[in-house]
Design an enzyme around this catalytic site. Structure first.
Site, mmCIF file in Angstrom:
data_model
loop_
_atom_site.group_PDB
_atom_site.id
_atom_site.type_symbol
_atom_site.label_atom_id
_atom_site.label_comp_id
_atom_site.label_asym_id
_atom_site.label_seq_id
_atom_site.Cartn_x
_atom_site.Cartn_y
_atom_site.Cartn_z
ATOM 1 N N HIS A 99 0.841 -1.205 0.000
ATOM 2 C CA HIS A 99 0.000 0.000 0.000
ATOM 3 C C HIS A 99 0.870 1.247 0.000
ATOM 4 C CE1 HIS A 99 -4.224 -1.411 1.417
ATOM 5 N NE2 HIS A 99 -3.755 -2.160 0.441
ATOM 6 N N TYR A 114 -9.183 5.710 7.540
ATOM 7 C CA TYR A 114 -9.288 6.095 8.951
ATOM 8 C C TYR A 114 -10.299 7.241 9.014
ATOM 9 C CZ TYR A 114 -4.970 3.517 10.084
ATOM 10 O OH TYR A 114 -4.019 2.540 10.283
ATOM 11 N N PRO A 137 -4.183 0.299 19.071
ATOM 12 C CA PRO A 137 -3.956 -0.202 17.709
ATOM 13 C C PRO A 137 -3.994 0.854 16.606
ATOM 14 C CG PRO A 137 -6.140 -0.840 18.508
ATOM 15 C CD PRO A 137 -5.435 -0.200 19.657
ATOM 16 N N LYS A 183 1.197 -0.129 15.253
ATOM 17 C CA LYS A 183 2.627 -0.139 15.578
ATOM 18 C C LYS A 183 3.076 -1.356 16.400
ATOM 19 C CE LYS A 183 3.835 3.123 13.337
ATOM 20 N NZ LYS A 183 4.459 2.625 12.153
ATOM 21 N N TYR A 228 4.058 6.482 10.166
ATOM 22 C CA TYR A 228 3.205 5.349 9.780
ATOM 23 C C TYR A 228 4.030 4.278 9.070
ATOM 24 C CZ TYR A 228 -1.155 2.985 8.559
ATOM 25 O OH TYR A 228 -2.173 2.068 8.463
HETATM 26 C C1 PHB Z 1 -5.794 -4.129 10.889
HETATM 27 O O1 PHB Z 1 -5.855 -4.383 9.670
HETATM 28 O O2 PHB Z 1 -6.103 -4.976 11.743
HETATM 29 C C2 PHB Z 1 -5.365 -2.775 11.336
HETATM 30 C C3 PHB Z 1 -4.939 -1.874 10.377
HETATM 31 C C4 PHB Z 1 -4.547 -0.613 10.772
HETATM 32 C C5 PHB Z 1 -4.591 -0.248 12.107
HETATM 33 C C6 PHB Z 1 -5.008 -1.162 13.063
HETATM 34 C C7 PHB Z 1 -5.399 -2.428 12.678
HETATM 35 O O3 PHB Z 1 -4.226 1.000 12.460
#
Ligand code: PHB
Ligand code: APR
Length: 428
Positions: free
Chosen positions: A80, A232, A326, A330, A418
């Site tokens: 990505h 997000y 989460p 990280k 990130y």
């Molecule tokens: C996930 O795909 O489980 C996931 C992706 C991004 C995040 C947290 C969890 O920030």
């Protein structure tokens, strides 16, 4: 390896826990010619099925490839180049390569990475004992005592220390028992609920913690992802995240109050709420494609760090020493960074006898850990709706999201964090 009467009783490095940290460390040590044994309290099926996050930083990808565990990730993982931020019914894309020096991330579930590492280990790796629950560590002292045995390569090594563990019956009809494993060094990769850190005297441990007044309801659905990148979303109804596991499996999250019972969230309510929180004026007709929900659970959010990450011959790595909320994914990447630093230090110790890198281990890791703690905390606070906040704080969140959308500098700060900071940052 299940328990047989041949379970090893002596090794150079005893590793507690077969999560990503313990498995990868075993691989790195094995490749460097250092022998080790991994003790894991759960069975193989449990370890391989746990649902965890799924975003690998560029460095994590590079480390897995170098360790010979990147084949399936490269075939099935989804590279990505960005994420989408949604707020105030607007969308803004963060482009990683242009903002973070060509770096990108890989969508590849932690559970798949664990399966790959277990498979490699069982083919040609050091012993991995499932259903071996560590109950205690004996013989630890604050300083590394070098009066003991010779190390793997004949250099003078530290005096040994012992791990005590429970194991299931070794023969049909026999009861379960206890065994010991004597080691030069012990690494606690046993996660947040592990026992290794309890071997450090309480007076020497410092912990730092923040809990959050909300949790995530996470689902795994047999439905194509919402979009070709992660979304997000900040919304007045709470945070939402649209992630994925493959072109046919979605992983989606909703902010919910602490103590939420997943049973209060029937499938239709989850899909409706996701559609509402992810809505954007750029495409008012947009809706998620729905499919069967195959897993549903509530995840608490916590920031937590324990210092130091070493006590004499005991080293801690991954969730055993620190956890992050989460948001920003990280946790797994921090665990990988710890064990890369630790493997270098243990190899130096056992090959040359020098303790230089080992002595710097805790400080080296903690500098990066605190950066990731800051990023995870900042992303969490930026995107969630805190029930104690007033309209003032909400306006601050929207103002900061707008800044990220309009300032290359602010967007680059997000993108660099990130996609992941260097594993061993230069000393200040
Ligand atoms: C996930 O795909 O489980 C996931 C992706 C991004 C995040 C947290 C969890 O920030
Ligand atoms: N004896 C043996 N094994 C143990 C013990 C014990 N007493 N206690 C815990 N374990 C095992 C757990 O069963 C688990 O398999 O240690 C392992 C720890 O693995 P993780 O929790 O996955 O921790 P880590 O390897 O540090 O990986 C960090 O996992 O929790 C996520 O978000 C986190 O993605 C991050 C990653």
């Amino acid at each position: 390896m299940r328990h047989t009467t041949k379970a090893p009783t002596r090794t150079t490095i005893g590793i507690i826990g077969a999560g990503p940290a313990g498995l990868l460390l075993a691989r790195l040590l094995h490749d460097a010619g250092i022998d080790c044994v991994v003790l894991e309290s759960r069975d193989r099926a449990y370890v391989e099925q746990r649902q965890r996050a799924g975003i690998l930083e560029q460095t994590t990808v590079d480390v897995l490839r170098a360790a010979g565990a990147g084949g399936r990730m490269d075939r099935e993982g989804l590279p990505h180049d960005g994420i989408e931020l949604r707020y105030d019914r607007r969308s803004h894309r963060i482009d990683f390569p242009s903002l973070a020096g060509g770096r990108r991330v890989m969508v590849y579930a932690q559970t798949e990475m664990v399966k790959d590492l277990v498979a490699r280990q069982l083919i040609d790796g050091p012993p991995l004992l499932f259903e071996a629950e560590v109950t205690g560590i004996e013989g630890l002292r604050a300083a590394e005592d070098t009066t003991g045995m010779k190390g793997a390569t004949g250099t003078k090594g530290p005096a040994p220390t012992t791990i005590r563990y429970r194991h299931p019956a070794r023969e049909p009809g026999a009861g379960s028992g206890t065994a010991t494993l004597t080691c030069d060094h012990i690494v606690g990769c046993d996660g947040f609920h592990g026992v290794a850190r309890d071997a450090i005297p309480a007076g020497l441990r410092r912990t730092y913690e923040r809990t959050y007044p909300y949790s995530w309801l996470g689902i795994l659905a047999q439905a194509p992802p919402a979009y070709d990148e992660l979304i997000y979303a900040h919304s007045s109804r709470g945070f939402a995240l649209a992630s994925m596991r493959s072109p046919t499996v979605s992983r989606l999250y909703l902010q919910v109050p602490n103590g939420t019972d997943p049973a209060d969230w029937p499938d239709a309510r989850i899909w409706d709420e996701l559609d509402t929180r992810l809505a954007t004026d750029a495409d008012p007709a947009w809706k998620l494609e729905r499919g069967p929900i195959v897993a549903k659970s509530v995840l608490p959010m916590r920031s937590w760090v324990m210092e130091p990450m070493r006590y004499g011959r005991l080293l801690l790595a991954g969730d055993a020493a620190h956890i992050v909320p989460p948001t920003g994914a990280k946790g797994l990447n921090l665990a990988v960074a710890d064990v890369v630093v630790l493997a270098r230090a243990l190899v130096q110790r056992h090959v040359t006898g020098s303790t230089e890198l080992l002595d710097a281990y805790s400080e080296t890791c903690l500098r990066r850990v605190w950066r990731a703690e800051h990023f995870s905390y900042t992303m969490t606070e930026l995107l969630h709706t805190d029930p104690a906040h007033s309209a003032f704080e909400t306006r601050l969140q929207l103002s900061q999201l707008d800044r990220i959308a309009h300032s290359r500098h602010a967007a680059a700060e997000l993108a660099e964090n990130y996609t992941g900071l260097p594993i061993a940052p230069p000393s200040p």
